[in-house]
Design a protein around this motif. Structure first.
Motif, mmCIF file in Angstrom:
data_model
loop_
_atom_site.group_PDB
_atom_site.id
_atom_site.type_symbol
_atom_site.label_atom_id
_atom_site.label_comp_id
_atom_site.label_asym_id
_atom_site.label_seq_id
_atom_site.Cartn_x
_atom_site.Cartn_y
_atom_site.Cartn_z
ATOM 1 N N ASP A 18 0.826 -1.257 -0.010
ATOM 2 C CA ASP A 18 0.004 -0.088 0.106
ATOM 3 C C ASP A 18 0.639 1.382 0.000
ATOM 4 N N SER B 30 -5.327 -0.464 -3.896
ATOM 5 C CA SER B 30 -6.323 -0.806 -2.863
ATOM 6 C C SER B 30 -7.459 -0.681 -3.526
ATOM 7 N N GLN C 294 -5.923 -0.813 6.708
ATOM 8 C CA GLN C 294 -6.653 -1.513 5.781
ATOM 9 C C GLN C 294 -7.481 -2.861 6.318
#
Length: 294
Positions: free
Chosen positions: A23, A48, A78
């Motif tokens: 990420d 993502s 996340q």
């Protein structure tokens, strides 16, 4: 096949489908100001928001297991995505906390980071970590002992072989190779250093051909094929076909064992001993222990 590595009965080689979900932490570790550069940061936001789901659904469609390496910080930010991944036919393994370079950390700092990693995963996924992939930098001397002391049973960080091997500490190493990774082919560089005028990304068909040829060789010699993918790179609408083509191609052989990192490590531990004294990893360890420069 007597000269081949011994896989489960009827299987000639192994395939570990691995996904590196950082990420953007991998990029920000080298360029911290990326966090404030919306245009560049959007590459990982796309991973993502779009790439991850596309990659995960493709892997699920082919009903093959996969291993996802995730930094602790990404797990924290996340959580819903990681929990979705963990509910599929997947394994989630560690990749540090904030993409730190363990080679630059003292032993006490390494221990602190590993402890923090374990706590984040246990609190979020209620699971005991088994696998670890070095986020960046070189492999610290004695790091295999540090990992085993924290309960890790395997890692997939070094390049020194084509099949799993065991460190003297008992830690299993599942080797990786850069030619089976997506980023070297497709990382877009706004300022390529050389050569001038060279294409910024590789042709898709050429990459697919490379991967297929590598797989054919791994299967022929009975090795461990570790494909390394990233949501922001091979999860795009155009490149997901590379993943589909590879999974379709490899799945046609009934002597290929698709397995997670933990499955491969467990098999290796039960059927193979510690790496021979003349194995590159032990030669290197001996070299370092004698105080020589590398």
């Amino acid at each position: 096949m007597d000269d081949l590595y011994k896989w489960p009965e009827g299987k000639r080689c192994a395939v570990m489908l691995s996904v590196l979900y950082d990420d953007g932490l991998d990029a920000m570790a080298k360029a911290p100001d990326l966090a404030y550069r919306s245009k560049s940061r959007s590459v990982w936001e796309y991973g993502s928001q779009r790439g991850l789901e596309r990659l995960l659904s493709t892997i699920e469609e082919y009903k093959v297991p996969s291993t996802w390496f995730v930094p602790g910080m990404v797990l924290s930010t996340q959580q819903s995505l990681i929990k979705e991944i963990a509910q599929a036919n997947t394994e989630v393994a560690a990749r540090g906390v904030n993409f730190e370079n363990y080679f630059d950390l003292s032993l006490a700092e390494q221990i602190s980071k590993l402890k923090q990693t374990q706590e984040i995963f246990e609190d979020t996924l209620d699971t005991q970590l088994k696998g670890f992939r070095l986020p960046s930098g070189l492999w610290p001397y004695g790091f295999d002992h540090t990992l085993t002391e924290f309960g890790f049973s395997w890692t997939s960080s070094l390049n020194g072989d084509d099949c799993p091997y065991t460190h003297l500490s008992g830690l299993v190493q599942i080797p990786v190779h850069i030619e089976l990774e997506d980023r070297p082919y497709f990382q877009f560089n706004f300022t390529p250093a050389f050569p001038t005028g060279h294409s910024r990304i590789a042709g898709y068909e050429a990459v697919l051909d490379n991967w297929k040829r590598e797989f054919d060789a791994y299967r022929q010699y009975g090795l461990c094929f570790v494909l390394q993918l990233r949501p922001e790179i091979t999860g795009t609408a155009g490149r997901i076909f590379l993943v589909r083509e590879m999974l379709s191609y490899m799945s046609q052989f009934d002597d290929v064992w698709f397995a997670t990192g933990s499955d491969i490590a467990s098999w290796h531990q039960q059927n193979n001993g510690v790496a021979a004294q003349d194995h590159p990893i032990n030669v290197f360890e001996q070299y370092l222990s004698e105080g020589k420069d590398v």
